[in-house]
Design a protein around this motif. Sequence first.
Motif, PDB file in Angstrom:
ATOM      1  N   LEU A   2      29.984  49.225 -45.946  1.00 14.67           N
ATOM      2  CA  LEU A   2      30.735  48.000 -46.221  1.00 14.67           C
ATOM      3  C   LEU A   2      30.061  46.815 -45.529  1.00 14.67           C
ATOM      4  O   LEU A   2      29.846  46.832 -44.325  1.00 14.67           O
ATOM      5  N   VAL A   3      29.728  45.785 -46.308  1.00 19.61           N
ATOM      6  CA  VAL A   3      29.089  44.602 -45.753  1.00 19.61           C
ATOM      7  C   VAL A   3      29.990  43.373 -45.807  1.00 19.61           C
ATOM      8  O   VAL A   3      29.734  42.382 -45.110  1.00 19.61           O
ATOM      9  N   ALA A   4      31.035  43.402 -46.626  1.00 19.75           N
ATOM     10  CA  ALA A   4      31.944  42.254 -46.712  1.00 19.75           C
ATOM     11  C   ALA A   4      33.220  42.675 -47.422  1.00 19.75           C
ATOM     12  O   ALA A   4      33.237  43.622 -48.219  1.00 19.75           O
ATOM     13  N   ALA A   5      34.294  41.959 -47.123  1.00 18.80           N
ATOM     14  CA  ALA A   5      35.573  42.203 -47.788  1.00 18.80           C
ATOM     15  C   ALA A   5      36.349  40.908 -47.886  1.00 18.80           C
ATOM     16  O   ALA A   5      36.259  40.042 -47.004  1.00 18.80           O
ATOM     17  N   ALA A   6      37.075  40.772 -48.963  1.00 21.10           N
ATOM     18  CA  ALA A   6      38.020  39.672 -49.128  1.00 21.10           C
ATOM     19  C   ALA A   6      39.392  40.275 -49.350  1.00 21.10           C
ATOM     20  O   ALA A   6      39.532  41.230 -50.113  1.00 21.10           O
ATOM     21  N   VAL A   7      40.378  39.743 -48.678  1.00 22.87           N
ATOM     22  CA  VAL A   7      41.759  40.194 -48.824  1.00 22.87           C
ATOM     23  C   VAL A   7      42.546  39.055 -49.457  1.00 22.87           C
ATOM     24  O   VAL A   7      42.522  37.922 -48.957  1.00 22.87           O
ATOM     25  N   CYS A   8      43.226  39.332 -50.557  1.00 22.29           N
ATOM     26  CA  CYS A   8      43.979  38.310 -51.283  1.00 22.29           C
ATOM     27  C   CYS A   8      45.352  38.848 -51.675  1.00 22.29           C
ATOM     28  O   CYS A   8      45.519  40.050 -51.866  1.00 22.29           O
ATOM     29  N   PRO A   9      46.334  37.971 -51.823  1.00 21.03           N
ATOM     30  CA  PRO A   9      47.632  38.413 -52.343  1.00 21.03           C
ATOM     31  C   PRO A   9      47.522  38.670 -53.834  1.00 21.03           C
ATOM     32  O   PRO A   9      46.551  38.243 -54.480  1.00 21.03           O
ATOM     33  N   CYS A  10      48.509  39.337 -54.402  1.00 23.16           N
ATOM     34  CA  CYS A  10      48.381  39.711 -55.814  1.00 23.16           C
ATOM     35  C   CYS A  10      49.558  39.331 -56.703  1.00 23.16           C
ATOM     36  O   CYS A  10      49.781  39.979 -57.729  1.00 23.16           O
ATOM     37  N   PRO A  11      50.317  38.276 -56.394  1.00 22.50           N
ATOM     38  CA  PRO A  11      51.376  37.905 -57.336  1.00 22.50           C
ATOM     39  C   PRO A  11      50.774  37.310 -58.607  1.00 22.50           C
ATOM     40  O   PRO A  11      49.847  36.483 -58.532  1.00 22.50           O
ATOM     41  N   PRO A  12      51.247  37.692 -59.787  1.00 25.70           N
ATOM     42  CA  PRO A  12      50.746  37.060 -61.010  1.00 25.70           C
ATOM     43  C   PRO A  12      50.873  35.539 -60.988  1.00 25.70           C
ATOM     44  O   PRO A  12      50.123  34.840 -61.680  1.00 25.70           O
ATOM     45  N   LEU A  13      51.814  35.022 -60.196  1.00 30.24           N
ATOM     46  CA  LEU A  13      51.969  33.568 -60.090  1.00 30.24           C
ATOM     47  C   LEU A  13      50.724  32.889 -59.518  1.00 30.24           C
ATOM     48  O   LEU A  13      50.602  31.670 -59.600  1.00 30.24           O
ATOM     49  N   LEU A  14      49.796  33.668 -58.962  1.00 32.30           N
ATOM     50  CA  LEU A  14      48.545  33.097 -58.493  1.00 32.30           C
ATOM     51  C   LEU A  14      47.722  32.563 -59.665  1.00 32.30           C
ATOM     52  O   LEU A  14      46.873  31.683 -59.491  1.00 32.30           O
ATOM     53  N   VAL A  15      47.965  33.090 -60.851  1.00 27.72           N
ATOM     54  CA  VAL A  15      47.274  32.644 -62.066  1.00 27.72           C
ATOM     55  C   VAL A  15      48.029  31.428 -62.615  1.00 27.72           C
ATOM     56  O   VAL A  15      49.206  31.549 -62.978  1.00 27.72           O
ATOM     57  N   PRO A  16      47.395  30.256 -62.672  1.00 31.80           N
ATOM     58  CA  PRO A  16      48.112  29.040 -63.080  1.00 31.80           C
ATOM     59  C   PRO A  16      48.820  29.152 -64.422  1.00 31.80           C
ATOM     60  O   PRO A  16      49.915  28.616 -64.596  1.00 31.80           O
ATOM     61  N   ALA A  17      48.222  29.845 -65.381  1.00 34.55           N
ATOM     62  CA  ALA A  17      48.858  29.965 -66.692  1.00 34.55           C
ATOM     63  C   ALA A  17      50.181  30.713 -66.609  1.00 34.55           C
ATOM     64  O   ALA A  17      51.101  30.454 -67.388  1.00 34.55           O
ATOM     65  N   VAL A  18      50.293  31.630 -65.656  1.00 36.00           N
ATOM     66  CA  VAL A  18      51.543  32.371 -65.458  1.00 36.00           C
ATOM     67  C   VAL A  18      52.545  31.513 -64.695  1.00 36.00           C
ATOM     68  O   VAL A  18      53.738  31.463 -65.032  1.00 36.00           O
ATOM     69  N   GLY A 226      59.609  33.996 -49.972  1.00 38.88           N
ATOM     70  CA  GLY A 226      60.059  35.050 -49.066  1.00 38.88           C
ATOM     71  C   GLY A 226      59.180  36.264 -49.007  1.00 38.88           C
ATOM     72  O   GLY A 226      59.560  37.305 -48.479  1.00 38.88           O
ATOM     73  N   VAL A 227      57.942  36.155 -49.533  1.00 40.46           N
ATOM     74  CA  VAL A 227      56.982  37.270 -49.550  1.00 40.46           C
ATOM     75  C   VAL A 227      55.762  36.877 -48.715  1.00 40.46           C
ATOM     76  O   VAL A 227      55.229  35.779 -48.870  1.00 40.46           O
ATOM     77  N   GLY A 228      55.311  37.784 -47.849  1.00 44.07           N
ATOM     78  CA  GLY A 228      54.167  37.498 -47.003  1.00 44.07           C
ATOM     79  C   GLY A 228      52.866  37.555 -47.790  1.00 44.07           C
ATOM     80  O   GLY A 228      52.544  38.594 -48.382  1.00 44.07           O
ATOM     81  N   TYR A 229      52.119  36.463 -47.792  1.00 44.04           N
ATOM     82  CA  TYR A 229      50.822  36.396 -48.461  1.00 44.04           C
ATOM     83  C   TYR A 229      49.749  36.121 -47.426  1.00 44.04           C
ATOM     84  O   TYR A 229      49.912  35.247 -46.557  1.00 44.04           O
ATOM     85  N   PHE A 230      48.631  36.836 -47.551  1.00 44.53           N
ATOM     86  CA  PHE A 230      47.515  36.684 -46.620  1.00 44.53           C
ATOM     87  C   PHE A 230      46.206  36.571 -47.400  1.00 44.53           C
ATOM     88  O   PHE A 230      46.025  37.236 -48.417  1.00 44.53           O
ATOM     89  N   VAL A 231      45.310  35.732 -46.898  1.00 43.71           N
ATOM     90  CA  VAL A 231      43.942  35.683 -47.406  1.00 43.71           C
ATOM     91  C   VAL A 231      43.025  35.785 -46.210  1.00 43.71           C
ATOM     92  O   VAL A 231      43.165  35.047 -45.227  1.00 43.71           O
ATOM     93  N   ALA A 232      42.094  36.725 -46.253  1.00 45.76           N
ATOM     94  CA  ALA A 232      41.165  36.947 -45.140  1.00 45.76           C
ATOM     95  C   ALA A 232      39.783  37.252 -45.686  1.00 45.76           C
ATOM     96  O   ALA A 232      39.627  37.726 -46.811  1.00 45.76           O
ATOM     97  N   ALA A 233      38.784  36.961 -44.876  1.00 45.41           N
ATOM     98  CA  ALA A 233      37.399  37.281 -45.222  1.00 45.41           C
ATOM     99  C   ALA A 233      36.790  38.042 -44.068  1.00 45.41           C
ATOM    100  O   ALA A 233      36.908  37.642 -42.905  1.00 45.41           O
ATOM    101  N   TRP A 234      36.169  39.171 -44.371  1.00 45.98           N
ATOM    102  CA  TRP A 234      35.462  39.978 -43.381  1.00 45.98           C
ATOM    103  C   TRP A 234      33.969  39.995 -43.736  1.00 45.98           C
ATOM    104  O   TRP A 234      33.592  40.220 -44.885  1.00 45.98           O
ATOM    105  N   SER A 235      33.142  39.763 -42.744  1.00 46.39           N
ATOM    106  CA  SER A 235      31.690  39.802 -43.003  1.00 46.39           C
ATOM    107  C   SER A 235      30.964  40.119 -41.697  1.00 46.39           C
ATOM    108  O   SER A 235      31.561  40.133 -40.627  1.00 46.39           O
TER     109      SER A 235
END
Length: 235
Positions: A2-18, A226-235
């Motif tokens: 493993l050389v890198a990782a990105a952590v993102c939330p996954c609610p469909p609301l992240l997509v603007p069209a949704v 009311g939902v915990g969202y996190f974005v992180a970058a590992w490198s």
Amino acid sequence: MLVAAAVCPCPPLLVPAVAAGAASELADARTACSDALAVLAASRPDRLVVIGPAEEGARGVHPAGAAGSFAGFGVDLTVRLGSGPGGERALPASLAVGAWLLDHTDWADAPIEGLGVGTELQPARCAEAGREIGASAERVALLVMGDGSACRTVKAPGYLDERAEGFDAAVGHALGTADPAALLALDPELAQALQAAGRAPWQVLAGAAEGTGLEGRLLYEDAPYGVGYFVAAWS
């Protein structure tokens, strides 16, 4: 490795069209996701695996080119995991959001696959799966999709649970410091009670990251809806 990782939330609301008229409410999270994915692209991996929670029937490996749809959320939008022949199974919602994020990133031509993980998968098995992925190529990158507790407020999907804030604080610290041991220490029963769907994918990441010495940055942490969202970058 493993050389890198990105952590993102996954609610469909992240997509603007949704999200439609509410798209601006997650604009900061969307920007942070783009920043985290830029770290992945810069790592020039030989293999990229997108990992996220999945319902029964969508668990397991999804090959390059696998398609997912947001039709169930009222939007005629189909996305694919990179280019490839795909497969018969549709992507779970978490991987479809990941595929959408990758479509909007200046991404290098690395083979892309998906892994749908059951939210009840135990920590030891998550770590084992992560180690297998980490050893699968010389340069591996992960896009890890998952949400924290869904019990931060009375209007949250899981209503208010006083344990939710402490759980999310521990997650945020572990992700921000790239601490595999702390992620593996997350209690699966507590995570299930708090509807924290990201627990198993994060523990797959922990297994892949063991012994790599990656450093982490927490780019976003909030609890809209009311939902915990996190974005992180590992490198």
